[in-house]
Design a protein around this motif. Structure first.
Motif, PDB file in Angstrom:
ATOM      1  N   ALA A 183       0.851  -1.182   0.000  1.00  0.00           N
ATOM      2  CA  ALA A 183       0.000   0.000   0.000  1.00  0.00           C
ATOM      3  C   ALA A 183       0.884   1.228   0.000  1.00  0.00           C
ATOM      4  N   LYS A 184       0.472   2.238  -0.768  1.00  0.00           N
ATOM      5  CA  LYS A 184       1.234   3.473  -0.800  1.00  0.00           C
ATOM      6  C   LYS A 184       0.392   4.560  -0.164  1.00  0.00           C
ATOM      7  N   GLY A 185       0.968   5.276   0.773  1.00  0.00           N
ATOM      8  CA  GLY A 185       0.182   6.317   1.419  1.00  0.00           C
ATOM      9  C   GLY A 185       0.935   6.975   2.554  1.00  0.00           C
ATOM     10  N   LYS A 186       0.174   7.543   3.489  1.00  0.00           N
ATOM     11  CA  LYS A 186       0.770   8.295   4.582  1.00  0.00           C
ATOM     12  C   LYS A 186       0.203   7.829   5.919  1.00  0.00           C
ATOM     13  N   LEU A 187       0.963   8.045   6.958  1.00  0.00           N
ATOM     14  CA  LEU A 187       0.475   7.803   8.306  1.00  0.00           C
ATOM     15  C   LEU A 187      -0.246   9.055   8.788  1.00  0.00           C
ATOM     16  N   ASP A 188      -1.420   8.902   9.361  1.00  0.00           N
ATOM     17  CA  ASP A 188      -2.055  10.098   9.922  1.00  0.00           C
ATOM     18  C   ASP A 188      -1.817  10.148  11.427  1.00  0.00           C
ATOM     19  N   GLU A 189      -2.426  11.146  12.088  1.00  0.00           N
ATOM     20  CA  GLU A 189      -2.118  11.360  13.515  1.00  0.00           C
ATOM     21  C   GLU A 189      -2.575  10.193  14.376  1.00  0.00           C
ATOM     22  N   ARG A 190      -3.648   9.506  13.926  1.00  0.00           N
ATOM     23  CA  ARG A 190      -4.158   8.408  14.727  1.00  0.00           C
ATOM     24  C   ARG A 190      -3.255   7.180  14.650  1.00  0.00           C
ATOM     25  N   GLY A 191      -2.253   7.231  13.794  1.00  0.00           N
ATOM     26  CA  GLY A 191      -1.427   6.045  13.580  1.00  0.00           C
ATOM     27  C   GLY A 191      -2.042   5.106  12.564  1.00  0.00           C
ATOM     28  N   VAL A 192      -3.036   5.613  11.811  1.00  0.00           N
ATOM     29  CA  VAL A 192      -3.656   4.805  10.759  1.00  0.00           C
ATOM     30  C   VAL A 192      -2.964   5.127   9.437  1.00  0.00           C
ATOM     31  N   PHE A 193      -2.674   4.094   8.677  1.00  0.00           N
ATOM     32  CA  PHE A 193      -2.046   4.301   7.381  1.00  0.00           C
ATOM     33  C   PHE A 193      -3.141   4.535   6.358  1.00  0.00           C
ATOM     34  N   VAL A 194      -3.179   5.753   5.813  1.00  0.00           N
ATOM     35  CA  VAL A 194      -4.189   6.080   4.817  1.00  0.00           C
ATOM     36  C   VAL A 194      -3.598   5.829   3.433  1.00  0.00           C
ATOM     37  N   ALA A 195      -4.108   4.797   2.781  1.00  0.00           N
ATOM     38  CA  ALA A 195      -3.515   4.393   1.505  1.00  0.00           C
ATOM     39  C   ALA A 195      -4.132   5.168   0.361  1.00  0.00           C
ATOM     40  N   GLU A 196      -3.281   5.555  -0.580  1.00  0.00           N
ATOM     41  CA  GLU A 196      -3.789   6.167  -1.808  1.00  0.00           C
ATOM     42  C   GLU A 196      -3.916   5.115  -2.891  1.00  0.00           C
ATOM     43  N   GLU A 197      -3.130   4.055  -2.734  1.00  0.00           N
ATOM     44  CA  GLU A 197      -3.071   3.042  -3.764  1.00  0.00           C
ATOM     45  C   GLU A 197      -2.825   1.714  -3.068  1.00  0.00           C
ATOM     46  N   VAL A 198      -3.553   0.697  -3.482  1.00  0.00           N
ATOM     47  CA  VAL A 198      -3.313  -0.638  -2.928  1.00  0.00           C
ATOM     48  C   VAL A 198      -2.984  -1.572  -4.073  1.00  0.00           C
ATOM     49  N   LEU A 199      -1.857  -2.230  -3.965  1.00  0.00           N
ATOM     50  CA  LEU A 199      -1.443  -3.135  -5.025  1.00  0.00           C
ATOM     51  C   LEU A 199      -1.327  -4.531  -4.427  1.00  0.00           C
ATOM     52  N   ALA A 200      -1.960  -5.479  -5.084  1.00  0.00           N
ATOM     53  CA  ALA A 200      -1.883  -6.849  -4.598  1.00  0.00           C
ATOM     54  C   ALA A 200      -0.661  -7.513  -5.189  1.00  0.00           C
ATOM     55  N   LYS A 201      -0.066  -8.353  -4.396  1.00  0.00           N
ATOM     56  CA  LYS A 201       1.138  -9.025  -4.870  1.00  0.00           C
ATOM     57  C   LYS A 201       0.808 -10.495  -4.961  1.00  0.00           C
ATOM     58  N   HIS A 202       1.019 -11.076  -6.128  1.00  0.00           N
ATOM     59  CA  HIS A 202       0.751 -12.511  -6.167  1.00  0.00           C
ATOM     60  C   HIS A 202       2.059 -13.238  -5.951  1.00  0.00           C
ATOM     61  N   ASP A 203       1.977 -14.440  -5.447  1.00  0.00           N
ATOM     62  CA  ASP A 203       3.214 -15.153  -5.149  1.00  0.00           C
ATOM     63  C   ASP A 203       3.724 -15.850  -6.394  1.00  0.00           C
ATOM     64  N   GLU A 204       4.869 -16.492  -6.241  1.00  0.00           N
ATOM     65  CA  GLU A 204       5.475 -17.084  -7.419  1.00  0.00           C
ATOM     66  C   GLU A 204       5.045 -18.528  -7.614  1.00  0.00           C
ATOM     67  N   ASN A 205       3.952 -18.930  -6.959  1.00  0.00           N
ATOM     68  CA  ASN A 205       3.509 -20.314  -7.091  1.00  0.00           C
ATOM     69  C   ASN A 205       2.401 -20.419  -8.120  1.00  0.00           C
ATOM     70  N   TYR A 206       2.517 -21.383  -8.974  1.00  0.00           N
ATOM     71  CA  TYR A 206       1.482 -21.641  -9.951  1.00  0.00           C
ATOM     72  C   TYR A 206       1.052 -23.092  -9.797  1.00  0.00           C
ATOM     73  N   MET A 207      -0.219 -23.316  -9.562  1.00  0.00           N
ATOM     74  CA  MET A 207      -0.709 -24.695  -9.481  1.00  0.00           C
ATOM     75  C   MET A 207      -2.195 -24.697  -9.713  1.00  0.00           C
ATOM     76  N   PRO A 208      -2.718 -25.864 -10.098  1.00  0.00           N
ATOM     77  CA  PRO A 208      -4.164 -25.949 -10.266  1.00  0.00           C
ATOM     78  C   PRO A 208      -4.856 -25.876  -8.907  1.00  0.00           C
ATOM     79  N   PRO A 209      -6.151 -25.459  -8.887  1.00  0.00           N
ATOM     80  CA  PRO A 209      -6.861 -25.272  -7.625  1.00  0.00           C
ATOM     81  C   PRO A 209      -6.873 -26.537  -6.768  1.00  0.00           C
ATOM     82  N   GLU A 210      -7.018 -27.710  -7.429  1.00  0.00           N
ATOM     83  CA  GLU A 210      -7.098 -28.948  -6.651  1.00  0.00           C
ATOM     84  C   GLU A 210      -5.815 -29.157  -5.867  1.00  0.00           C
ATOM     85  N   VAL A 211      -4.691 -28.872  -6.541  1.00  0.00           N
ATOM     86  CA  VAL A 211      -3.404 -29.054  -5.873  1.00  0.00           C
ATOM     87  C   VAL A 211      -3.311 -28.102  -4.692  1.00  0.00           C
TER      88      VAL A 211
END
Lengths: 211, 54, 253, 224, 144
Positions: E105-133
């Motif tokens: 997430a990209k953003g800033k910390l506000d006074e409450r200590g909450v990270f206010v995100a401007e952008e959220v990027l999901a990261k997928h892992d490097e594993n590839y397999m069929p759902p059953e596996v």
């Protein structure tokens, strides 16, 4: 080989083409101390190209150039030669003296001091003039002064007589004669014929070379 | 798997198929263009040679 | 300058002569094409039809079968170009020059493919077409490096000088690629870590892996075909008025 | 004369030339100031925004100014034949080339060192980042001259080399831009910047050693 | 010839010294933190800057995702298995955004200590397999 240590420029089977046009091929010559080589030929016959090959600016398509028996890259060739081309190689914003001092810094010192050389090329008293105030003929003479102050055996001159009056031409011929008499060599291109009858003069006519 | 579901790509068809199409275009262009240019060049050279023979 | 004596390099000049190379290319291209088509068909069939759906990314992951091999090729070709550049500079070998020049557009093509397919994959998976992430940024810069090579070669009229310039540029570029890569690396990377090159067993299911490797090999063969075609063109352009081209034309006529 | 004498003679001559052509030499500096002042006009004058952008703006402008000044590195030498004379010198061309690059940096990079902090102040860069800005300028502007030299040497023989020069050089400038502006950025947030400065220093040393080799090879090609 | 050779040796020596120094500084740099990227622990312990943009990476804690109203506002907690940081984001989340998934997430910390995100990027892992596996892997992991 005993011969290999002798000071000489040996060119063997040199050939060169430009834009797919063969300029010369199978060119052979040997230049010994005290000799002058005059390259002749019409415009575009490859005179300048040959000089540039001899200076190492350009690679020949085939053939060997050796200096004192070694390939020119592996010999003292670049310390022993000097070149004056179409471009003067002088900085127009700098004075005569500054230009010559710089030329001296890049090379080894030669027979003459800067002052002596300026007198020889009749530029004495112009030391502090910036080069852009000089006339075309004076600029040419300045670039020739460079030949006198640096150490060299072989002079390579591309059209040294352009923009010179008769007096200037005579001056260069005198300088060449003096250089050759001291054991130097000269290769030059020129539209003028040389008037130095008692010198050992080789001629290569490039138009007749391409086979 | 039916052809339809194959083409549907689990809903990602808009992303998958253009990728493959673009790849095909680029790869084919990189082979075909030099071949075409070479043919043209050969034609030019042979024309020039004929001119010179005359 | 060069370590190899002049006589040896002259020998190379003659054996690797233009008509030789041209004829050799002509003989190899049909075989290479056949192998390429077989590998491609197998890879596509395996990747698009046989390979199962991914547990996380659904079918969108099938872009991997062109994206990853293309990205590999983009780097592979640049490194190859640098090697050929070094050979061309040291031994003045004409064939290395010609292959270097012929490779550049192909490498640029693969780089472009890797970028666009990556973008098409990134949209559904990351939620964005483009991120300024390490891999993407360095791939983009790689594309510029390729374009630089192509346009520098085009700009210098004397093709011998141009080939030398391009060789120097390819060498400088290859030194810079790792630097560029590491410089963009620590903007945290969104791109996944390497899947296949991990030591030990790759973290990809074998049914998915096999088509990927098939495609990668197929692309290598494609590169050979395309580079040879481009090299033939380049040779003809350079030596249009030479004797061997004349005899070639007479044979064809 | 010795190699060191030739090396210093080149630096002295180029400085003298720059002094004689000072109007021309000042152009990149004006260009730099001009680009930096364009940013507040284009993105608006919110102090917060300018402050976050300051490191990037200054470094991008420095990059462009360096690019503009590069042409003067070998152009006049190429045109008046001085380059040919340098090639014919018995001294190592690489060393002479290094002298030219150093002179170029003294003339074009050094003034940025004086002007950039002033502009950074206008953009509202926090004072705690000034020292880092200075350090990055000292380390990275020579890198701009060095890397650029390769590009100029490759394109100096071309009539319209300017466009190609930027295509060749800008991608190679990327690491310099990233590390330098990032260091300033981090310094502004009060974070340590040692790693960035170390990398810039490493790149500078490596470039000082390596750049003259391809540059002189490219010059030989261009004179052809 | 001799002095020229000596000179060449000196030059090569200088080059090696330069490269050696360059390598030393580069190695030195790699020992320090180059990342323009913070973990949730950094944020929780106050190492991250206040009031300036940075990237925060971590795993979305299971069961922490809530949508307080019908709008686009999403609240969740990120963790690096050590410390947690609350994040707020309003916008459309990418497909790969799931609980238990790594995101940036990209953003800033506000006074409450909450990270206010401007952008959220999901990261997928490097594993590839069929759902059953994937299912069977999960099951076997749970059995252990």
């Amino acid at each position: 080989m005993e011969n290999s240590q002798q000071t000489a420029l040996v060119v063997k089977e040199l050939s060169c083409s430009r834009d797919e046009r063969l300029l010369f091929s199978g060119l052979n010559f040997t230049l010994m101390p005290g000799q002058v080589l005059l390259l002749e030929g019409s415009n575009g016959s490859g005179k300048t190209t040959l000089l540039r090959v001899l200076c190492g600016f350009r690679d020949a398509d085939a053939g060997d150039i050796s200096w004192c028996g070694d390939q020119i890259d592996e010999s003292s060739y670049y310390a022993d030669m000097a070149y004056v081309g179409h471009a003067d190689g002088t900085k127009k914003e700098l004075t005569v003296l500054e230009n010559l001092r710089f030329a001296l810094a890049l090379n080894m010192p030669g027979h003459y001091s800067i002052q002596q050389a300026l007198e020889k090329v009749q530029l004495a008293g112009y030391d502090d003039n910036s080069v852009q105030t000089l006339s075309a003929g004076q600029k040419r003479r300045l670039s020739l002064a460079r030949l006198l102050i640096t150490h060299n055996i072989l002079w390579i001159l591309d059209e040294p007589f352009t923009s010179l009056d008769r007096q200037g031409i005579e001056l260069i011929e005198t300088l060449m004669v003096a250089h050759v008499e001291q054991g130097g060599m000269v290769i030059l291109t020129s539209h003028h014929d040389l008037t130095i009858p008692h010198m050992s003069l080789q001629r290569i006519h490039l138009d007749s070379l391409d086979s | 798997m039916s052809l339809e579901s194959f083409l549907y790509m689990g809903g990602y068809a808009v992303y998958v198929w253009p990728s493959y199409a673009l790849t095909a275009v680029v790869l084919i262009a990189n082979v075909i263009l030099p071949v075409l240019q070479r043919k043209q060049l050969l034609r030019q050279i042979s024309l020039r040679q004929k001119r010179e023979k005359r | 300058m060069s370590v190899i004596p002049a006589a040896v390099s002259r020998f190379f000049h003659r054996t690797a002569s233009s008509p030789h190379f041209y004829a050799l290319a002509d003989r190899f291209i049909p075989w290479l094409t056949a192998i390429f088509i077989l590998l491609l068909a197998a890879g596509l069939y395996g990747g698009l039809y046989l390979a199962p759906t991914d547990y996380q990314q659904g079918d969108s992951y099938r872009i991997i079968y062109i994206h990853v091999p293309a990205a590999w090729m983009s780097l592979f070709i640049y490194v190859l170009m640098a090697i050929m550049g070094a050979i061309a500079l040291v031994w003045h070998m004409k064939m290395a020059e010609v292959m270097l020049v012929a490779s550049a557009p192909i490498g640029a093509g693969f780089t472009f493919i890797a970028l666009v397919t990556g973008s098409l994959w990134g949209k559904p998976m990351w939620g964005t077409w483009w991120v300024w992430d390490a891999r993407l940024t360095s791939e983009l810069i790689l594309l510029f490096l390729y374009l630089g090579v192509i346009s520098l070669y085009g700009a210098i009229e004397d093709k011998r000088a141009a080939a030398r310039a391009v060789s120097i540029l390819a060498l400088v570029g290859v030194v810079n690629i790792p630097i560029i890569h590491y410089s963009v690396q620590w903007w945290n990377t969104l791109h996944q870590g390497p899947t296949v090159s991990k030591m030990g067993k790759p973290s990809i299911h074998v049914e998915m892996l096999v088509p990927l490797l098939l495609m990668a090999v197929a692309f290598k063969f494609y590169y050979l075909i395309a580079a040879l075609q481009a090299a033939k063109l380049e040779l003809l352009k350079r030596e249009a008025s030479s004797q061997w081209v004349k005899t070639l034309l007479e044979k064809q006529a | 004369m010795t190699l060191t004498a030739a090396f210093f003679a080149i630096i002295r001559r180029d400085l003298l030339l720059a002094f004689r052509r000072r109007a021309e030499m000042a152009n990149p500096l004006f260009f730099f100031v001009l680009i930096v002042t364009l940013f507040p006009l284009a993105v608006g004058a919110q102090p917060q925004l300018l402050q976050t952008m300051a490191p990037g703006v200054i470094w991008v402008s420095a990059l462009l100014a360096a690019l503009l000044s590069l042409d003067s590195l070998f152009r006049s030498d190429f045109e008046d034949g001085s380059l040919e004379q340098m090639l014919l010198s018995p001294h190592s061309l690489s060393v002479l080339v290094l002298g030219k690059i150093i002179a170029h940096w003294l003339v074009t990079g050094l003034p940025l060192l004086l002007v950039a902090p002033l502009l950074a102040l206008f953009l509202g860069l926090p004072e705690q980042a000034m020292g880092t800005l200075w350090l990055t300028l000292i380390l990275a502007t020579p890198l701009l001259s060095l890397i650029g030299a390769i590009g100029v040497a490759l394109t100096v023989g071309l009539r319209r080399g300017g466009m190609i020069l930027s295509l060749l050089v800008l991608p190679l400038y990327v690491p310099v831009l990233i590390f330098a502006s990032n260091a300033v950025d981090r310094a502004a947030s009060g974070l340590p910047v040692g790693a960035q400065l170390n990398i810039l220093l490493a790149m500078l040393l490596a470039a000082l050693v390596l750049v003259p080799l391809p540059t002189s090879a490219a010059l030989k090609m261009s004179v052809n | 010839m001799k002095p020229a050779r000596k000179q060449r040796l000196i030059l090569i020596g200088l080059m090696l010294v330069g490269l050696g120094l360059a390598a030393t500084f580069a190695l030195q740099a790699f020992n320090e933190n180059l990342m323009y990227f913070f973990s949730t622990t950094d944020v929780a312990t106050g190492k991250a800057p206040k009031n300036s943009l940075f990237r925060l990476g971590g795993m979305v804690i299971k069961g922490s995702v809530e949508r307080p109203d019908a709008g686009l506002l999403v609240k969740f907690k990120l963790s690096d298995f050590n410390k947690e940081v609350p994040v707020e984001y309003s916008g459309i989340l990418p497909d790969l955004f799931r609980e238990g998934q790594g995101i940036v997430a990209k953003g800033k910390l506000d006074e409450r200590g909450v990270f206010v995100a401007e952008e959220v990027l999901a990261k997928h892992d490097e594993n590839y397999m069929p759902p059953e596996v994937a299912d069977s892997l999960k099951k076997s992991a749970e059995q252990k």
